[in-house]
Design a protein around this motif. Structure first.
Motif, PDB file in Angstrom:
ATOM      1  N   LEU A   2       0.829  -1.188   0.000  1.00 48.11           N
ATOM      2  CA  LEU A   2       0.000   0.000   0.000  1.00 48.11           C
ATOM      3  C   LEU A   2       0.872   1.250   0.000  1.00 48.11           C
ATOM      4  N   SER A   3       0.298   2.339  -0.501  1.00 50.32           N
ATOM      5  CA  SER A   3       1.033   3.601  -0.566  1.00 50.32           C
ATOM      6  C   SER A   3       0.078   4.749  -0.310  1.00 50.32           C
ATOM      7  N   GLY A   4       0.652   5.935  -0.113  1.00 50.88           N
ATOM      8  CA  GLY A   4      -0.157   7.116   0.092  1.00 50.88           C
ATOM      9  C   GLY A   4      -0.402   7.391   1.562  1.00 50.88           C
ATOM     10  N   PRO A   5      -1.213   8.412   1.852  1.00 53.41           N
ATOM     11  CA  PRO A   5      -1.534   8.732   3.248  1.00 53.41           C
ATOM     12  C   PRO A   5      -2.442   7.670   3.859  1.00 53.41           C
ATOM     13  N   LYS A   6      -2.434   7.615   5.175  1.00 49.97           N
ATOM     14  CA  LYS A   6      -3.313   6.662   5.855  1.00 49.97           C
ATOM     15  C   LYS A   6      -4.765   6.982   5.521  1.00 49.97           C
ATOM     16  N   PRO A   7      -5.521   6.000   5.018  1.00 46.90           N
ATOM     17  CA  PRO A   7      -6.911   6.292   4.634  1.00 46.90           C
ATOM     18  C   PRO A   7      -7.811   6.462   5.848  1.00 46.90           C
ATOM     19  N   GLU A   8      -8.805   7.318   5.696  1.00 49.44           N
ATOM     20  CA  GLU A   8      -9.813   7.477   6.745  1.00 49.44           C
ATOM     21  C   GLU A   8     -10.754   6.283   6.769  1.00 49.44           C
ATOM     22  N   TRP A   9     -11.061   5.771   5.569  1.00 45.30           N
ATOM     23  CA  TRP A   9     -12.048   4.701   5.430  1.00 45.30           C
ATOM     24  C   TRP A   9     -11.402   3.431   4.891  1.00 45.30           C
ATOM     25  N   LEU A  10     -11.856   2.294   5.420  1.00 41.78           N
ATOM     26  CA  LEU A  10     -11.658   0.996   4.796  1.00 41.78           C
ATOM     27  C   LEU A  10     -13.022   0.536   4.298  1.00 41.78           C
ATOM     28  N   THR A  11     -13.086   0.069   3.061  1.00 42.27           N
ATOM     29  CA  THR A  11     -14.340  -0.458   2.525  1.00 42.27           C
ATOM     30  C   THR A  11     -14.216  -1.966   2.346  1.00 42.27           C
ATOM     31  N   PHE A  12     -15.332  -2.652   2.486  1.00 40.72           N
ATOM     32  CA  PHE A  12     -15.357  -4.103   2.478  1.00 40.72           C
ATOM     33  C   PHE A  12     -16.448  -4.630   1.568  1.00 40.72           C
ATOM     34  N   ASP A  13     -16.129  -5.679   0.840  1.00 44.55           N
ATOM     35  CA  ASP A  13     -17.160  -6.557   0.321  1.00 44.55           C
ATOM     36  C   ASP A  13     -17.760  -7.288   1.515  1.00 44.55           C
ATOM     37  N   CYS A  14     -19.009  -7.672   1.426  1.00 41.25           N
ATOM     38  CA  CYS A  14     -19.668  -8.333   2.555  1.00 41.25           C
ATOM     39  C   CYS A  14     -19.659  -9.851   2.424  1.00 41.25           C
ATOM     40  N   TYR A  15     -20.366 -10.355   1.417  1.00 42.72           N
ATOM     41  CA  TYR A  15     -20.618 -11.795   1.318  1.00 42.72           C
ATOM     42  C   TYR A  15     -19.404 -12.520   0.747  1.00 42.72           C
ATOM     43  N   GLN A 116      -7.634   1.068  15.469  1.00 37.34           N
ATOM     44  CA  GLN A 116      -6.539   1.731  14.760  1.00 37.34           C
ATOM     45  C   GLN A 116      -6.965   3.065  14.158  1.00 37.34           C
ATOM     46  N   GLY A 117      -8.227   3.423  14.306  1.00 38.39           N
ATOM     47  CA  GLY A 117      -8.694   4.722  13.850  1.00 38.39           C
ATOM     48  C   GLY A 117      -9.379   4.738  12.501  1.00 38.39           C
ATOM     49  N   PHE A 226      -1.127  -6.059   9.507  1.00 40.50           N
ATOM     50  CA  PHE A 226      -0.523  -5.557   8.276  1.00 40.50           C
ATOM     51  C   PHE A 226      -0.692  -4.045   8.162  1.00 40.50           C
ATOM     52  N   LEU A 227      -1.897  -3.552   8.409  1.00 36.76           N
ATOM     53  CA  LEU A 227      -2.126  -2.117   8.314  1.00 36.76           C
ATOM     54  C   LEU A 227      -1.399  -1.363   9.421  1.00 36.76           C
ATOM     55  N   ALA A 228      -1.298  -1.992  10.602  1.00 38.13           N
ATOM     56  CA  ALA A 228      -0.580  -1.337  11.706  1.00 38.13           C
ATOM     57  C   ALA A 228       0.900  -1.165  11.377  1.00 38.13           C
ATOM     58  N   SER A 229       1.451  -2.070  10.580  1.00 38.48           N
ATOM     59  CA  SER A 229       2.873  -2.016  10.236  1.00 38.48           C
ATOM     60  C   SER A 229       3.144  -1.221   8.961  1.00 38.48           C
ATOM     61  N   THR A 230       2.082  -0.803   8.267  1.00 37.51           N
ATOM     62  CA  THR A 230       2.254  -0.061   7.022  1.00 37.51           C
ATOM     63  C   THR A 230       2.762   1.357   7.308  1.00 37.51           C
ATOM     64  N   VAL A 231       3.754   1.767   6.569  1.00 34.55           N
ATOM     65  CA  VAL A 231       4.286   3.119   6.687  1.00 34.55           C
ATOM     66  C   VAL A 231       3.551   4.006   5.676  1.00 34.55           C
ATOM     67  N   TRP A 232       2.673   4.842   6.173  1.00 35.64           N
ATOM     68  CA  TRP A 232       1.886   5.728   5.307  1.00 35.64           C
ATOM     69  C   TRP A 232       2.684   6.995   4.999  1.00 35.64           C
ATOM     70  N   ASN A 233       2.460   7.563   3.849  1.00 31.14           N
ATOM     71  CA  ASN A 233       3.178   8.785   3.451  1.00 31.14           C
ATOM     72  C   ASN A 233       2.629  10.002   4.192  1.00 31.14           C
TER      73      ASN A 233
END
Length: 233
Positions: A2-15, A116-117, A226-233
């Motif tokens: 992943l790259s870029g700034p830390k996203p505000e939203w995570l989106t998910f498929d459901c089923y 994690q926010g 994984f997201l906790a260890s990601t270095v966001w820009n």
């Protein structure tokens, strides 16, 4: 990666990602076939033919509700397999969906992501009333639910993702989408250019030959560390 700034939203498929779709669909089809004694149709055969019609109907215009799509898809599949489809068969299918449970690790993983926010949103090929029963089982962690009913389109169409991004007030580069469906969600990620984590639950669904997701994990509980260890820009 992943790259870029830390996203505000995570989106998910459901089923299939959060909710046990394959297992629930098999249980529904077993119950439907039990209402047709003497049939030699295998459950997986009915599921395969049903999937074919469901996806074809979702691509048609004008948009129709998922309840309508599921009912018509089941009727056409049973007709092809020489089975008479009753209103009760349709109700078994559509009524089962809302009761399908989450995968065992999902609720705790969603809780960790909230801690994690991140804000959490579902983008799903369904109707509002159908998915409500599933969301109620997700521990209160989901902040927003966007459905095909709201968007007037089904994945992988651009329309449902554009609707979701506009509703959340974010650009395609400002979210990470988490999904289990290669030919719906990964196809949209390829075509629209948003970051995507694939949850490959070993169902046999294959990744697209011309697209690699940003990360692949077998279960959702691998995503929070994984997201906790990601270095966001």
């Amino acid at each position: 990666m992943l790259s870029g700034p830390k996203p505000e939203w995570l989106t998910f498929d459901c089923y299939g990602t959060l909710i046990q779709w394959d297992e629930g669909l098999l249980a529904a089809v077993d119950a439907i076939l039990a209402n047709h004694p003497g049939s030699n149709v295998e459950p997986q055969t009915l599921i395969r033919v049903y999937d074919k019609y469901e996806h074809a109907l979702e691509a048609e215009r004008p948009h129709r509700s998922f309840r309508s799509v599921a009912g018509e898809g089941l009727r056409l599949a049973m007709q092809e397999l020489k089975l008479a489809c009753s209103p009760n068969d349709v109700e078994v299918l559509t009524g089962t969906i809302s009761r399908m449970p989450p995968f065992p690790e999902v609720v705790s993983a969603l809780g960790l992501l909230k801690a994690q926010g991140f804000k959490l949103c579902i983008i799903s090929n369904t109707d509002d009333d159908i998915i409500a029963g599933n969301v109620a089982q997700l521990g209160g962690h989901i902040d927003r639910v966007i459905t095909a009913q709201q968007a007037g389109a089904y994945k992988p169409a651009r329309q449902i993702f554009d609707f979701a991004h506009n509703a959340l007030g974010v650009g395609r580069g400002d979210i990470v989408h988490i999904c289990a469906s290669p030919h719906l969600d990964l196809a949209a990620a390829r075509d629209l250019g948003f970051q995507c984590i694939w949850i490959d639950r070993g169902t046999g669904r294959k990744p697209l030959p011309d697209y690699a997701p940003d990360a692949v994990f077998p279960t959702l509980d691998r995503v929070p560390p994984f997201l906790a260890s990601t270095v966001w820009n």
